[in-house]
Structure formats: structure tokens, C-alpha cells
Design a protein around this motif. Structure first.
Motif, PDB file in Angstrom:
ATOM      1  N   ASP A  77       0.817  -1.217   0.000  1.00 36.86           N
ATOM      2  CA  ASP A  77       0.000   0.000   0.000  1.00 36.86           C
ATOM      3  C   ASP A  77       0.845   1.259   0.000  1.00 36.86           C
ATOM      4  OD1 ASP A  77      -2.946   0.033   0.037  1.00 36.86           O
ATOM      5  OD2 ASP A  77      -2.707  -1.543   1.539  1.00 36.86           O
ATOM      6  N   ARG A  78       0.262   2.317  -0.536  1.00 38.02           N
ATOM      7  CA  ARG A  78       0.839   3.662  -0.475  1.00 38.02           C
ATOM      8  C   ARG A  78       2.226   3.766  -1.100  1.00 38.02           C
ATOM      9  NH1 ARG A  78      -0.569   6.430   5.238  1.00 38.02           N
ATOM     10  NH2 ARG A  78      -2.524   5.378   5.705  1.00 38.02           N
ATOM     11  N   THR A 135      -5.666  -1.453  -1.804  1.00 35.07           N
ATOM     12  CA  THR A 135      -6.669  -0.492  -2.289  1.00 35.07           C
ATOM     13  C   THR A 135      -6.003   0.790  -2.800  1.00 35.07           C
ATOM     14  OG1 THR A 135      -8.032  -1.314  -0.467  1.00 35.07           O
ATOM     15  CG2 THR A 135      -8.860   0.593  -1.658  1.00 35.07           C
ATOM     16  N   SER A 136      -4.992   1.250  -2.080  1.00 38.81           N
ATOM     17  CA  SER A 136      -4.354   2.516  -2.487  1.00 38.81           C
ATOM     18  C   SER A 136      -3.655   2.375  -3.835  1.00 38.81           C
ATOM     19  CB  SER A 136      -3.378   3.003  -1.418  1.00 38.81           C
ATOM     20  OG  SER A 136      -2.403   2.022  -1.157  1.00 38.81           O
ATOM     21  N   LEU A 181     -10.076  -4.684  -3.676  1.00 40.32           N
ATOM     22  CA  LEU A 181     -11.048  -3.748  -4.241  1.00 40.32           C
ATOM     23  C   LEU A 181     -11.881  -3.063  -3.166  1.00 40.32           C
ATOM     24  CD1 LEU A 181     -12.589  -5.937  -7.108  1.00 40.32           C
ATOM     25  CD2 LEU A 181     -11.000  -4.035  -7.408  1.00 40.32           C
ATOM     26  N   LYS A 182     -12.134  -3.764  -2.066  1.00 38.41           N
ATOM     27  CA  LYS A 182     -13.084  -3.282  -1.044  1.00 38.41           C
ATOM     28  C   LYS A 182     -14.391  -2.819  -1.699  1.00 38.41           C
ATOM     29  CE  LYS A 182     -10.112  -1.847   2.797  1.00 38.41           C
ATOM     30  NZ  LYS A 182      -8.773  -2.190   2.315  1.00 38.41           N
ATOM     31  N   ILE A 220      -4.636   0.410  -6.262  1.00 39.55           N
ATOM     32  CA  ILE A 220      -5.709   0.370  -7.265  1.00 39.55           C
ATOM     33  C   ILE A 220      -6.286   1.774  -7.481  1.00 39.55           C
ATOM     34  CG2 ILE A 220      -8.011  -0.544  -7.814  1.00 39.55           C
ATOM     35  CD1 ILE A 220      -7.119  -3.129  -6.265  1.00 39.55           C
ATOM     36  N   LYS A 221      -6.566   2.483  -6.363  1.00 38.19           N
ATOM     37  CA  LYS A 221      -7.166   3.813  -6.520  1.00 38.19           C
ATOM     38  C   LYS A 221      -6.158   4.831  -7.069  1.00 38.19           C
ATOM     39  CE  LYS A 221     -10.984   3.468  -3.225  1.00 38.19           C
ATOM     40  NZ  LYS A 221     -11.519   3.899  -1.919  1.00 38.19           N
ATOM     41  N   ASP A 222      -4.895   4.670  -6.743  1.00 40.30           N
ATOM     42  CA  ASP A 222      -3.896   5.633  -7.234  1.00 40.30           C
ATOM     43  C   ASP A 222      -3.563   5.392  -8.701  1.00 40.30           C
ATOM     44  OD1 ASP A 222      -3.825   6.753  -4.738  1.00 40.30           O
ATOM     45  OD2 ASP A 222      -1.838   6.016  -4.192  1.00 40.30           O
TER      46      ASP A 222
END
Lengths: 212, 212
Positions: free
Chosen positions: A8-9, A33-34, A60-61, A36-38
């Protein structure tokens, strides 16, 4: 007991470098998640290309659009995708159906999921249920927390555990034997370690002992 | 009453083309969860660059890592970012603090959020609370559903409404006057219309009438 490494991150290149270092000691690569979203779902594709023989989880959450999100993740190369336990039941059903159809796995993240909902989730027999613990809760009172959890997770066949997992906590878990997760999700205890390979190896050895 | 256009399951180029068509009739551009998860947070940056003078919402649906996700979205150019009402309260607090610090807005998506949690959320006085309705629920029994909702949303000052919104539903909402949202979130009723501009204009005109 499998080790899932949560990434992450960081950017995907750094994530790949970390996996290269600890490859032998982990079982599942979690594209966090980070990531994927980033950077989008292509993060999963890049990881799959780099590591064709390792299990990959897309965190994915999912809260909505379950069918679309799960199809996208599996198509990108994920073996496992996650949906939240608090997501509308119908959406979780759709995710589960996609998993079955693609012959892939689904993990249901139980963060903030109450007992009555967990009872409703038991029908998803092949799902992996992830007990996602807030760090604060563990530090407050480890045993009573797990005893409470035990009441309503006793009938969930496939368990994972996440949230600030370190060697000390795993030792406690092993001693109390309150729950027996199939997957232990580890993030910063490896990725933030001074010597990541050494840290991963330590977890790996502990898991081997627990198995015995 | 503002119109928020939800853009989902398309690529960013198509999303930009849709906004160009309906620009005059909408107030907020929603970069949908699927755009963020498919292409990353740069979707928000691209939209910001293309439309510097329109409000942009990043539908993050944050469940964890609130501070990180909100900072990333605002830095990318979002004016509003979303967190789920079912997210741990501490995470929502972190999101709220980031919003205050950046002088930006936060929307709390109330999907699956129960009454007792909503009571706990009332302290976030400047948040926009989004009533996210499952289509099935509306079609079943519109009035009783809203009457029920009214019981516990009466003290939330800033409301948005989402979920299968169409002209007929808005007319009903206006007639019953059960809730008065500041923002109406519209997706496929515009983006899937044969003539998107005509559909957007129809919503726009209706909103103007409701204002009177």
C-alpha cells in the motif's frame, strides 16, 4: 497457513521490488486499495505479468457495482478479489457469482460487519472471511476481543486475519488458539522493516511452526 | 438544488465528451468509483484540467486509510470526496479533518448505514450526507421508504440523493416534499439517454421549477 503481503501507499515499481525481495516467504501478493485507486486496475495486471506463478489478491473493497468490479479484477489477473461485509447483500451475491463463474476466489472483509450480517454471509460457503481488526482494539484487550469474535465466526470455514499483524500478535494468537486463520495478512511489519527479507523469513518460520 | 452527473464504467475520454455535451446543465462532475479504480486518481486530475471551473467529486467510497485517500483526491483536484457511512468512525473523522484543512467538501454515503450510526455522524456538521437508495427499494414502496428515512435524517443539514434517479422520481419527491436534497445525483438517466443534452436539460428545468 498462508502469508499475504499487503502492498500500500507506494508505486507499482516499488511494490514489485518488495515482492522480489520476499518472494520465497510469501504466498499471496495483495495489490492494496491505495495502489488500485492511485494507479488503476492495471496495477494488478503489472503484478501478474511480473509474477505469473504467485497468487494475487486485488483489494477492491467493493461497496457497489460488484459484478463489474470483480470481472475487471479477475480479467486483469487477480486470483482473489475483496468485497466489504457491510456491502448490500445483493452486491455480495453478485461478486460471489462472478467468483464462481471465473473459478476464482472471493474474500469478504468483515470490518464493521455486525453479527446478524455475518450470519447472513455464512451461505457463501467458499468465501474467505477476513477478520479486519482495528489496531486500537487489539492493543486494548486482545483476548476479550477475540473471544467475542469467536462467538460469531465459529461457522465460517475459511478465515483470514488482518490489521497491524506482527510476530508478537501471531504468537499470542497461536497460544490462545481462539481462531485458526488460513491466511495471515501482513503489511508494514514486513514492508517497513529495516531488513524486509529477514522480517518476511521470520514470519515464514513462525508459520511453519504453527503448522506443526 | 444542484445536479451531480455520475460518470461510471467508461473511459476518461468518453467521460470528458459527455461532460462537454451537458456542461451547461450540471453543477458537479462525479468521477465515479469505477473510473478511479479502473484508471487511478489521475482521472480526477484529467477532469480538473479539462473543466477548471466546475465542481468535481471523487467518488472514493473510502473504507480505510481516510487521511491518505482524501489528501490524494484533493491534491488531484477534487472539490468533494466521498467516504462510506459504514466506515469506522475514526476513519470518517480523519477524512472530515482533511476536508476542513484543505477547505474542501466531504460527502458521507449512507448506503447500508443504520440509524444509530447516523446519529453518531451528525457531529460532522459541514458534511453532505448522501441518501443512497437501492433501485429495488424505491420501486417497491417509495413513500414508506422515504417516511422511514425521514425519521433519522431530519437533523442532517446538507443532503444529497442517489440511486436510479429519474424525472418521475424527482417529481414524486417534489410532490411529497419529504426530503429536500441540496444535490441530486443522476447517472444513467442522462448518460444512457438517446439525447444526453435533452435529458440533462429536462432535469435542469425541473430543478429550476423545484427551486421556486
Amino acid at each position: 497457513m498462508k502469508i499475504q503481503l499487503a502492498l500500500d501507499r507506494i508505486n507499482i515499481e516499488s511494490a514489485i521490488k518488495i515482492v522480489e525481495k520476499v518472494y520465497d516467504y510469501i504466498d499471496i501478493i495483495e495489490v492494496g486499495t491505495s495502489l488500485i485507486k492511485d494507479y488503476g486496475i492495471s496495477s494488478v495486471g503489472k503484478m501478474r505479468k511480473q509474477f505469473p506463478d504467485k497468487l494475487i489478491l486485488a483489494d477492491l473493497k467493493t461497496m457497489d457495482e460488484g459484478e463489474y468490479e470483480f470481472k475487471t479484477a479477475y480479467s486483469a489477473g487477480a486470483d482473489i478479489a475483496t468485497v466489504m461485509g457491510v456491502t448490500p447483500l445483493n452486491t455480495i451475491s453478485l461478486c460471489y457469482d462472478v467468483a464462481q463463474k471465473y473459478k476464482k476466489s472471493i474474500m469478504i472483509d468483515l470490518m464493521e460487519t455486525n453479527e446478524s450480517r455475518i450470519t447472513n454471509l455464512k451461505k457463501f460457503k467458499e468465501a474467505i472471511f477476513c477478520i479486519h481488526i482495528a489496531k486500537d482494539e487489539i492493543e486494548k484487550d486482545f483476548e476479550s476481543y477475540f473471544q467475542k469474535m469467536k462467538l460469531y465466526i465459529s461457522e465460517l470455514p475459511h478465515l483470514a486475519i488482518a490489521g497491524g499483524i506482527n510476530i508478537e500478535l501471531l504468537n499470542k494468537l497461536n497460544k490462545t488458539r481462539i481462531i485458526k486463520p488460513e491466511i495471515v495478512i501482513i503489511g508494514s511489519a514486513i514492508t517497513k522493516a529495516f531488513d524486509m527479507q529477514k522480517a518476511a523469513k521470520e514470519f515464514y518460520s513462525l508459520m511453519q511452526n504453527i503448522k506443526k
